[in-house]
Design a protein around this motif. Sequence first.
Motif, PDB file in Angstrom:
ATOM      1  N   LYS A 100      43.855  34.487  40.147  1.00 16.74           N
ATOM      2  CA  LYS A 100      43.028  33.846  39.465  1.00 16.74           C
ATOM      3  C   LYS A 100      41.670  34.390  39.455  1.00 16.74           C
ATOM      4  CE  LYS A 100      41.265  29.055  38.074  1.00 16.74           C
ATOM      5  NZ  LYS A 100      41.383  27.785  38.447  1.00 16.74           N
ATOM      6  N   VAL A 101      40.927  34.840  38.000  1.00 22.27           N
ATOM      7  CA  VAL A 101      39.478  35.599  38.344  1.00 22.27           C
ATOM      8  C   VAL A 101      38.542  34.522  37.610  1.00 22.27           C
ATOM      9  CG1 VAL A 101      38.578  37.702  37.413  1.00 22.27           C
ATOM     10  CG2 VAL A 101      40.815  37.804  38.406  1.00 22.27           C
ATOM     11  N   ALA A 107      33.803  40.307  36.922  1.00 24.07           N
ATOM     12  CA  ALA A 107      34.764  39.635  37.406  1.00 24.07           C
ATOM     13  C   ALA A 107      34.775  39.417  38.864  1.00 24.07           C
ATOM     14  CB  ALA A 107      36.031  40.362  37.127  1.00 24.07           C
ATOM     15  N   GLU A 108      35.092  38.021  39.346  1.00 20.92           N
ATOM     16  CA  GLU A 108      35.403  37.857  40.599  1.00 20.92           C
ATOM     17  C   GLU A 108      36.309  36.944  40.719  1.00 20.92           C
ATOM     18  OE1 GLU A 108      31.547  35.898  41.400  1.00 20.92           O
ATOM     19  OE2 GLU A 108      32.272  34.145  41.301  1.00 20.92           O
ATOM     20  N   VAL A 109      36.839  37.158  42.232  1.00 21.61           N
ATOM     21  CA  VAL A 109      38.129  36.326  42.377  1.00 21.61           C
ATOM     22  C   VAL A 109      37.843  35.056  42.639  1.00 21.61           C
ATOM     23  CG1 VAL A 109      39.940  36.002  44.323  1.00 21.61           C
ATOM     24  CG2 VAL A 109      39.470  38.109  43.776  1.00 21.61           C
ATOM     25  N   ASP A 110      38.576  33.915  42.235  1.00 18.28           N
ATOM     26  CA  ASP A 110      38.110  32.615  42.387  1.00 18.28           C
ATOM     27  C   ASP A 110      38.547  32.298  43.837  1.00 18.28           C
ATOM     28  OD1 ASP A 110      38.391  29.739  40.444  1.00 18.28           O
ATOM     29  OD2 ASP A 110      39.533  29.592  42.499  1.00 18.28           O
ATOM     30  N   VAL A 161      46.401  39.100  36.159  1.00 24.48           N
ATOM     31  CA  VAL A 161      45.191  38.370  36.354  1.00 24.48           C
ATOM     32  C   VAL A 161      45.458  37.097  35.260  1.00 24.48           C
ATOM     33  CG1 VAL A 161      42.541  38.504  35.499  1.00 24.48           C
ATOM     34  CG2 VAL A 161      43.986  40.324  36.750  1.00 24.48           C
ATOM     35  N   GLY A 210      43.268  37.805  31.175  1.00 23.56           N
ATOM     36  CA  GLY A 210      43.317  39.014  32.070  1.00 23.56           C
ATOM     37  C   GLY A 210      44.274  39.989  31.873  1.00 23.56           C
ATOM     38  N   THR A 270      45.071  45.169  34.682  1.00 17.74           N
ATOM     39  CA  THR A 270      44.359  44.057  35.329  1.00 17.74           C
ATOM     40  C   THR A 270      43.086  44.012  34.613  1.00 17.74           C
ATOM     41  OG1 THR A 270      43.676  45.531  37.001  1.00 17.74           O
ATOM     42  CG2 THR A 270      45.414  43.669  37.267  1.00 17.74           C
ATOM     43  N   GLY A 295      38.054  41.340  31.833  1.00 15.17           N
ATOM     44  CA  GLY A 295      37.817  41.458  33.242  1.00 15.17           C
ATOM     45  C   GLY A 295      37.629  43.172  33.146  1.00 15.17           C
TER      46      GLY A 295
END
Length: 215
Positions: free
Chosen positions: A10-11, A30-33, A141, A184, A190, A195
């Motif tokens: 999840k992003v 984009a960053e990781v949740d 993603v 994503g 990805t 993203g």
Amino acid sequence: MAQTNFLTLKVNLRQNLNQRNQAAYQKYYAEVDPEKTLTTLGLAKHLKDHGCLAGLDAIQAVLAKLAECIPEIASQGYGVMLDGLGKFYPTLKSKGATEAEMAEDGWQLSQLIQGVRLRFLPTSKQMQNITSKQYMTRCAVEGGNLIRAVRDAQTKKKLYDELTPLSKFIGDLRGTTNAPSNTGGSGTNTGGNTGGNTGGNNGGGGGGDDEPDEN
């Protein structure tokens, strides 16, 4: 060999509002949740579901002891090798000293040491891949939220993060309310439309392992 253990990542997107970096300013990265974190119990259940023959209580007890003993052993200068996973080992952050400084009365070795870190070095090919860009080939993603920092109008102090589903945000940008919830893509693609290489080439918006610029 076909990939059988495909993961969903999840992003979220966050806008860079740091004007000191004009190359990245107002772009979305984009960053990781950050909401997905397994507890020791969750990891124990995961191991149990993957065929571990030990009981759930026993698995939890072993994991708890690992978390306790590995830092303790490393603090004594020992590395700890876990077969098939990798090696935990201690390193130092140190400043330098001249011979003249060390010859002075009262000088102590501890004055050089600025910090002690516990490092991890993967040993298997599979583990090496999860600490490099190769890991993205195992992830599909999934779009999460657009994150906007809400600040006090006078002090500019951050109050909280406002979350907007990416499907709605992208749909508004495209002038449609039917944007796909998964923005994503999957596998080596990805990033898809939202993203992709965000954060990539200019390195200015939190697109790597470093913390994103303050928003």
